[in-house]
Enzyme design. Structure first.
Site, PDB file in Angstrom:
ATOM      1  N   ARG A 169       0.771  -1.144   0.051  1.00 26.96           N
ATOM      2  CA  ARG A 169       0.035  -0.034   0.021  1.00 26.96           C
ATOM      3  C   ARG A 169       0.870   1.441  -0.017  1.00 26.96           C
ATOM      4  NH1 ARG A 169      -4.558   0.573   4.639  1.00 26.96           N
ATOM      5  NH2 ARG A 169      -2.698   1.047   5.674  1.00 26.96           N
ATOM      6  N   GLU A 202     -16.339   5.265   5.991  1.00 28.83           N
ATOM      7  CA  GLU A 202     -15.646   4.632   7.357  1.00 28.83           C
ATOM      8  C   GLU A 202     -15.359   5.456   8.256  1.00 28.83           C
ATOM      9  OE1 GLU A 202     -11.427   4.743   5.540  1.00 28.83           O
ATOM     10  OE2 GLU A 202     -11.600   6.572   4.476  1.00 28.83           O
ATOM     11  N   HIS A 229       5.564  22.985  -6.574  1.00 29.67           N
ATOM     12  CA  HIS A 229       6.220  22.029  -7.627  1.00 29.67           C
ATOM     13  C   HIS A 229       6.791  20.937  -6.798  1.00 29.67           C
ATOM     14  CE1 HIS A 229       7.898  20.511 -11.157  1.00 29.67           C
ATOM     15  NE2 HIS A 229       7.768  21.873 -11.784  1.00 29.67           N
ATOM     16  N   LYS A 236      -2.727   6.984   0.993  1.00 32.17           N
ATOM     17  CA  LYS A 236      -2.653   7.319   2.336  1.00 32.17           C
ATOM     18  C   LYS A 236      -1.562   8.460   2.615  1.00 32.17           C
ATOM     19  CE  LYS A 236      -2.500   4.874   7.040  1.00 32.17           C
ATOM     20  NZ  LYS A 236      -3.629   5.593   7.491  1.00 32.17           N
TER      21      LYS A 236
HETATM   22  N1  PMP Z   1      -9.539   4.397   7.392  1.00 31.50           N
HETATM   23  C1  PMP Z   1      -8.634   5.368   7.484  1.00 31.50           C
HETATM   24  C2  PMP Z   1      -8.780   6.716   7.064  1.00 31.50           C
HETATM   25  C3  PMP Z   1      -7.265   5.304   8.204  1.00 31.50           C
HETATM   26  O1  PMP Z   1      -6.290   6.094   8.409  1.00 31.50           O
HETATM   27  C4  PMP Z   1      -7.068   3.693   8.735  1.00 31.50           C
HETATM   28  C5  PMP Z   1      -5.843   3.363   9.422  1.00 31.50           C
HETATM   29  N2  PMP Z   1      -4.756   3.425   8.693  1.00 31.50           N
HETATM   30  C6  PMP Z   1      -8.090   2.552   8.195  1.00 31.50           C
HETATM   31  C7  PMP Z   1      -9.254   3.236   7.768  1.00 31.50           C
HETATM   32  C8  PMP Z   1      -7.763   1.366   8.807  1.00 31.50           C
HETATM   33  O2  PMP Z   1      -6.791   0.801   7.858  1.00 31.50           O
HETATM   34  P1  PMP Z   1      -5.684  -0.343   8.447  1.00 31.50           P
HETATM   35  O3  PMP Z   1      -6.501  -1.574   9.018  1.00 31.50           O
HETATM   36  O4  PMP Z   1      -4.775  -0.645   7.247  1.00 31.50           O
HETATM   37  O5  PMP Z   1      -5.107   0.387   9.589  1.00 31.50           O
END
Ligand code: PMP
Length: 290
Positions: free
Chosen positions: A51, A183, A102, A150
Site C-alpha cells: 500500500r 469509514e 512544484h 494514504k
Molecule cells: N481508514 C482510515 C482513514 C485510516 O486512516 C485507517 C488507518 N490506517 C483505516 C481506515 C484502517 O486501515 P488499516 O487497517 O490499514 O490500519
C-alpha cells in the site's frame, strides 16, 4: 531515548528533524503507513509495504529505498529500540524543495521509520463496546483524492475527529458525499444484520484498510461468515444487530452506540466477539506477516 530511522541512519529522537522546506510539512505532500509489531513479528507487513508503494506511485513520488530496504529499516528500528510490540510509522515526504507547490523541484524524498509503544483503546472498550458519532463532514470524494493514497494530508479526517472529540467520543463515522456509509476517521467499519456481515465497498471512497482485508479474507471466514462489500446508507448501520471497526491501532472493536442510537441490545454481540477472539488467536499463534 528512542532512535528513529531517517534517510538511512538511526538517529536519536531529538535529532530526528525535518527541514521547514520539506513539502511533507509545507503541503502534506507525502504518504505514510501505520503498522503493528506483535512479539517481534510485523503484522501484514507485505500488505502495508504494497500500500505504501502504491500511495507513492499514485502521487508520483519515487521512493529513495526499495521495499526490501524499508523492510530491513523497520526491523532494524524495532531492534535498535528493543521493541517487540510496537506501533511503526513509515513516512515518505516529498522532500526539501522551494516554497512553491512544484513537487518535482524536491530532488530527494525523505524517509522516516518510527517505532514506538502504542496506546491502545482500554480493554474495557473491547468488552463493552465504544460509542461513536456520525460526523457532519463527509469524506473527500474519490475523484478529488483517491483514498488508496494514504497521504500525509489528513485534514479531512482530523476535522471529523474534532467533531468526535467535541462530542466526547473517540471515533466518528464518515459518510461519503452521496450519504452512504464510508469509514471512520482512522478505522474501517462493518455491520452485522440477520447473520450477514456487510462492509462499505471501496467504491464508497474509503482507505483500503489492511485490517479490513484481513477480516474479509481470513478472520470472518474462519468464524463461518462471508463478508459482503456493499453500498448502504446510515439507516442500515443504525438498524444493524452489531457494528464493529477495524484498524491497525484499533484491531477489531465493537461499537454499541452511534449518536443516540443503541446498536442491537447495546452489548458487544456474538459475531463481533468471535472476530475479536479470532484476530487475537492469529496474533498469538504467530502473527502473519503476509
Ligand atoms: N481508514 C482510515 C482513514 C485510516 O486512516 C485507517 C488507518 N490506517 C483505516 C481506515 C484502517 O486501515 P488499516 O487497517 O490499514 O490500519
Amino acid at each position: 531515548m528512542l532512535r528513529i530511522w531517517m534517510d538511512g541512519q538511526l538517529v536519536p529522537q531529538s535529532e530526528a528533524t525535518v527541514s521547514v522546506y520539506d513539502h511533507g510539512l509545507l503541503y502534506g505532500d507525502g504518504c505514510f503507513e501505520g503498522i503493528r509489531a506483535y512479539g517481534g513479528r510485523v503484522l501484514k507487513l507485505k500488505s502495508h509495504l504494497a500500500r505504501m508503494y502504491e500511495s507513492a506511485s499514485l502521487i508520483r513520488l519515487a521512493p529513495a529505498y526499495d521495499m526490501e530496504e524499508i523492510e530491513d529499516a523497520i526491523r532494524e528500528t524495532l531492534a535498535a529500540n528493543d521493541l517487540k510490540d510496537a506501533y511503526i510509522r513509515l513516512v515518505f515526504t516529498r522532500g526539501v524543495g522551494t516554497l512553491g507547490l512544484h513537487p518535482f523541484k524536491c530532488p530527494t524524498p525523505g524517509t522516516i521509520v518510527i517505532a514506538d509503544k502504542i496506546q491502545l483503546y482500554p480493554e474495557e472498550l473491547y468488552e463493552n463496546g465504544m460509542h461513536v458519532i456520525v460526523a457532519k463532514r463527509p469524506r473527500i470524494p474519490i475523484p478529488c483524492l483517491d483514498p488508496r493514497i494514504k497521504s500525509l494530508n489528513y485534514l479531512n479526517n482530523i476535522l471529523a475527529k474534532i467533531e468526535a472529540i467535541d462530542a466526547g467520543v473517540l471515533e466518528a463515522i464518515m459518510l461519503n458525499t452521496d450519504g452512504q456509509v464510508a469509514e471512520c476517521t482512522g478505522d474501517n467499519i462493518f455491520a452485522i444484520k440477520d447473520g450477514r456481515i456487510l462492509t462499505p465497498s471501496t467504491s464508497t471512497g474509503i482507505l483500503h484498510g489492511v485490517t479490513r482485508r484481513f477480516v474479509i479474507k481470513e478472520i470472518a471466514p474462519a468464524c463461518g461468515y462471508e463478508v459482503e462489500e456493499a453500498v448502504f446508507p446510515l439507516d442500515e448501520l443504525l438498524s444493524a444487530d452489531e457494528v464493529f471497526l477495524t484498524g491497525t491501532a484499533a484491531e477489531v472493536i465493537g461499537v454499541t452506540r452511534i449518536d443516540d442510537t443503541v446498536i442491537g441490545d447495546g452489548t458487544v454481540g456474538p459475531v463481533t466477539k468471535a472476530c475479536i477472539a479470532e484476530f487475537r488467536r492469529r496474533i498469538a499463534e504467530g502473527c502473519p506477516e503476509d
